[in-house]
Each structure stands twice: as structure tokens, then as C-alpha cells.
Write a protein that holds these residues in place. Sequence first.
Motif, PDB file in Angstrom:
ATOM      1  N   UNK A   4     -23.668  91.653  -5.623  1.00 10.60           N
ATOM      2  CA  UNK A   4     -24.032  90.284  -5.254  1.00 10.60           C
ATOM      3  C   UNK A   4     -23.959  90.077  -3.740  1.00 10.60           C
ATOM      4  N   UNK A   5     -22.946  90.641  -3.115  1.00 15.46           N
ATOM      5  CA  UNK A   5     -22.870  90.529  -1.651  1.00 15.46           C
ATOM      6  C   UNK A   5     -24.091  91.153  -0.999  1.00 15.46           C
ATOM      7  N   UNK A   6     -24.581  92.265  -1.536  1.00 10.93           N
ATOM      8  CA  UNK A   6     -25.767  92.913  -0.990  1.00 10.93           C
ATOM      9  C   UNK A   6     -27.052  92.155  -1.250  1.00 10.93           C
ATOM     10  N   UNK A   7     -27.037  91.258  -2.212  1.00 11.11           N
ATOM     11  CA  UNK A   7     -28.219  90.467  -2.540  1.00 11.11           C
ATOM     12  C   UNK A   7     -28.299  89.162  -1.756  1.00 11.11           C
ATOM     13  N   UNK A   8     -27.252  88.809  -1.075  1.00  7.72           N
ATOM     14  CA  UNK A   8     -27.230  87.546  -0.318  1.00  7.72           C
ATOM     15  C   UNK A   8     -28.190  87.594   0.864  1.00  7.72           C
ATOM     16  N   UNK A   9     -28.853  86.500   1.096  1.00  9.02           N
ATOM     17  CA  UNK A   9     -29.823  86.418   2.189  1.00  9.02           C
ATOM     18  C   UNK A   9     -29.163  86.643   3.543  1.00  9.02           C
ATOM     19  N   UNK A  10     -27.958  86.129   3.709  1.00  9.15           N
ATOM     20  CA  UNK A  10     -27.313  86.256   5.023  1.00  9.15           C
ATOM     21  C   UNK A  10     -26.812  87.669   5.310  1.00  9.15           C
ATOM     22  N   UNK A  11     -26.861  88.554   4.328  1.00 11.77           N
ATOM     23  CA  UNK A  11     -26.471  89.960   4.527  1.00 11.77           C
ATOM     24  C   UNK A  11     -27.688  90.876   4.615  1.00 11.77           C
ATOM     25  N   UNK A  12     -28.863  90.307   4.536  1.00 12.63           N
ATOM     26  CA  UNK A  12     -30.083  91.105   4.420  1.00 12.63           C
ATOM     27  C   UNK A  12     -30.379  91.909   5.678  1.00 12.63           C
ATOM     28  N   UNK A  13     -30.763  93.148   5.453  1.00 10.13           N
ATOM     29  CA  UNK A  13     -31.285  94.050   6.475  1.00 10.13           C
ATOM     30  C   UNK A  13     -32.598  94.591   5.912  1.00 10.13           C
ATOM     31  N   UNK A  14     -33.501  95.064   6.755  1.00  9.12           N
ATOM     32  CA  UNK A  14     -34.764  95.607   6.232  1.00  9.12           C
ATOM     33  C   UNK A  14     -34.512  96.753   5.242  1.00  9.12           C
ATOM     34  N   UNK A  15     -35.255  96.749   4.173  1.00 12.63           N
ATOM     35  CA  UNK A  15     -35.115  97.796   3.157  1.00 12.63           C
ATOM     36  C   UNK A  15     -35.979  98.995   3.527  1.00 12.63           C
ATOM     37  N   UNK A  16     -35.511 100.223   3.276  1.00 13.27           N
ATOM     38  CA  UNK A  16     -36.201 101.419   3.748  1.00 13.27           C
ATOM     39  C   UNK A  16     -37.479 101.777   2.997  1.00 13.27           C
ATOM     40  N   UNK A  17     -37.618 101.323   1.745  1.00 15.31           N
ATOM     41  CA  UNK A  17     -38.815 101.644   0.949  1.00 15.31           C
ATOM     42  C   UNK A  17     -39.216 100.417   0.154  1.00 15.31           C
ATOM     43  N   UNK A  18     -40.475 100.338  -0.299  1.00 13.95           N
ATOM     44  CA  UNK A  18     -40.908  99.187  -1.095  1.00 13.95           C
ATOM     45  C   UNK A  18     -40.308  99.239  -2.510  1.00 13.95           C
ATOM     46  N   UNK A  19     -40.360  98.110  -3.215  1.00 10.39           N
ATOM     47  CA  UNK A  19     -39.854  98.113  -4.595  1.00 10.39           C
ATOM     48  C   UNK A  19     -40.729  98.967  -5.497  1.00 10.39           C
ATOM     49  N   UNK A  20     -40.162  99.367  -6.622  1.00 15.39           N
ATOM     50  CA  UNK A  20     -40.919 100.142  -7.603  1.00 15.39           C
ATOM     51  C   UNK A  20     -41.996  99.273  -8.233  1.00 15.39           C
ATOM     52  N   UNK A  21     -43.075  99.909  -8.643  1.00 16.68           N
ATOM     53  CA  UNK A  21     -44.121  99.210  -9.381  1.00 16.68           C
ATOM     54  C   UNK A  21     -43.690  99.079 -10.836  1.00 16.68           C
ATOM     55  N   UNK A  22     -44.388  98.232 -11.587  1.00 17.76           N
ATOM     56  CA  UNK A  22     -44.092  98.100 -13.023  1.00 17.76           C
ATOM     57  C   UNK A  22     -44.233  99.441 -13.724  1.00 17.76           C
ATOM     58  N   UNK A  23     -45.257 100.203 -13.368  1.00 15.45           N
ATOM     59  CA  UNK A  23     -45.466 101.518 -13.988  1.00 15.45           C
ATOM     60  C   UNK A  23     -44.302 102.460 -13.676  1.00 15.45           C
ATOM     61  N   UNK A  24     -43.814 102.443 -12.452  1.00 18.05           N
ATOM     62  CA  UNK A  24     -42.678 103.289 -12.086  1.00 18.05           C
ATOM     63  C   UNK A  24     -41.420 102.878 -12.846  1.00 18.05           C
ATOM     64  N   UNK A  25     -41.233 101.593 -13.022  1.00 17.59           N
ATOM     65  CA  UNK A  25     -40.059 101.117 -13.777  1.00 17.59           C
ATOM     66  C   UNK A  25     -40.133 101.597 -15.212  1.00 17.59           C
ATOM     67  N   UNK A  26     -41.297 101.463 -15.839  1.00 15.76           N
ATOM     68  CA  UNK A  26     -41.448 101.929 -17.230  1.00 15.76           C
ATOM     69  C   UNK A  26     -41.166 103.422 -17.325  1.00 15.76           C
ATOM     70  N   UNK A  27     -41.674 104.198 -16.374  1.00 16.47           N
ATOM     71  CA  UNK A  27     -41.451 105.639 -16.379  1.00 16.47           C
ATOM     72  C   UNK A  27     -39.970 105.954 -16.197  1.00 16.47           C
ATOM     73  N   UNK A  28     -39.295 105.229 -15.306  1.00 16.70           N
ATOM     74  CA  UNK A  28     -37.865 105.456 -15.080  1.00 16.70           C
ATOM     75  C   UNK A  28     -37.062 105.115 -16.322  1.00 16.70           C
ATOM     76  N   UNK A  29     -37.436 104.044 -17.006  1.00 12.73           N
ATOM     77  CA  UNK A  29     -36.703 103.656 -18.230  1.00 12.73           C
ATOM     78  C   UNK A  29     -36.881 104.692 -19.335  1.00 12.73           C
ATOM     79  N   UNK A  30     -38.062 105.300 -19.391  1.00 14.99           N
ATOM     80  CA  UNK A  30     -38.271 106.358 -20.392  1.00 14.99           C
ATOM     81  C   UNK A  30     -37.362 107.545 -20.113  1.00 14.99           C
ATOM     82  N   UNK A  31     -37.026 107.769 -18.857  1.00  7.19           N
ATOM     83  CA  UNK A  31     -36.169 108.881 -18.476  1.00  7.19           C
ATOM     84  C   UNK A  31     -34.688 108.599 -18.749  1.00  7.19           C
ATOM     85  N   UNK A  32     -34.323 107.314 -18.863  1.00  7.63           N
ATOM     86  CA  UNK A  32     -32.911 106.970 -19.075  1.00  7.63           C
ATOM     87  C   UNK A  32     -32.419 107.421 -20.436  1.00  7.63           C
TER      88      UNK A  32
END
Length: 197
Positions: free
Chosen positions: A169-197
Motif C-alpha cells: 500500500x505504501x508503494x501504491x500511494x501517489x505521494x511515493x510514486x516514482x516512474x515505473x521502469x516498464x509498462x503494465x502487462x496487457x490483458x493477454x499477458x495477464x491471462x498467460x501468466x495466470x495459466x502458468x500459476x
Amino acid sequence: MRKDAVHNRERLLRAARRLFADRGLDVPLDEIARSAGVSIGTLYNRFPTRDALVAAVFADRVASVAELAEQALAADDAWDGFVAFLTGASELQAADLGYNDLAARGAAAADRGPALMEEIIGRAQRSGDLRDDVTLADMAFVVWGMAATIRATAKVAPGVWRRHLALALDGLRADAARPLPVPPMTDEQIRAAMREC
């Protein structure tokens, strides 16, 4: 259903709830049937697939998460609602390893679950409390992280997930935000990752 069929169904649900809660979703179905005092054939007559049994066992938990989401959206403070939702969902996971497994697989949400979570995220972002670059896909990592922490620590330090959640939660706060190194996963990538879990 006949009275004995209803009775057998309830015995199966009770046995599955108990075994799933203690050991997770991978409990063999024949062990559930044996614990319920019925044959494996009876189990398959009532629940033709493992997924059907899991859905019946956890229908109340899925409904509880949807209720938590509605409460979060009704909270006066958007950040408090966001935190309350994640805390409540994690409490349900910590109380039941089977439900925790279900959450880790991304199958613990009601039909409206993703839409409700997007509303909770959007509301917390509009209030200025949640960092603007958090997406629904990012929240999958929070759920997976909580699920892994709960599973790994359930027997040795059952409440330590609360520390993990506070750090997240501390990392999700706006006042703690720093630029993220990569973009978020796509829906397709999330589905593929969940299949691997």
C-alpha cells in the motif's frame, strides 16, 4: 433433488470446504468423497468437474468480495475504501487456503469483479491518493503477492501478510510514486501468466 441427494451434496460441500481451507485446492477429489462418507461416483454425480465443486464451495466467498467492493465504493474516503477492500479480501484469503489459491488463480471475483475493482482504483486515483499509473493489471500482482505470502507463512507467521500488504500500500500511494521502469502487462499477458500459476 431427493432428500438423500441433498444430504450427500451438503456432506460433500462441508468436506470440501474443510479440506480446501486447510490444504488448498489441490486436495484429491477421492479424498473429499471419502471424508464426506460417499463414493467418488456420488461426488461426480453432484459435481461433474473439480471447477463445479470449487464454484459451489466458494460462491459465498466470491459474493463477500463483491460486497467488500461495493462497501469500498460507498466509503466516504476513496483511499480508505481502497485499503478496506484489499484488507478485507486478504482476510478472506488468510482464513482459507483454498480461497487463497482461487484468488491467486484470478478466479475469485464475481462477474462484476474486474469492473468494480476498476471503479475502486479510479476513485482512489481521482482523489489523488493512489498513483495515477496503477492499472487493474498491476493489482493482479498485489493479489498474487498476497496469496504467495499467505500460503508461505500460514503455519509459521499467520498475520505477517498484514505487513506485506502495508508495504504494498505504501508503494501504491501517489505521494511515493516514482516512474515505473516498464509498462503494465496487457490483458493477454495477464491471462498467460495466470495459466502458468
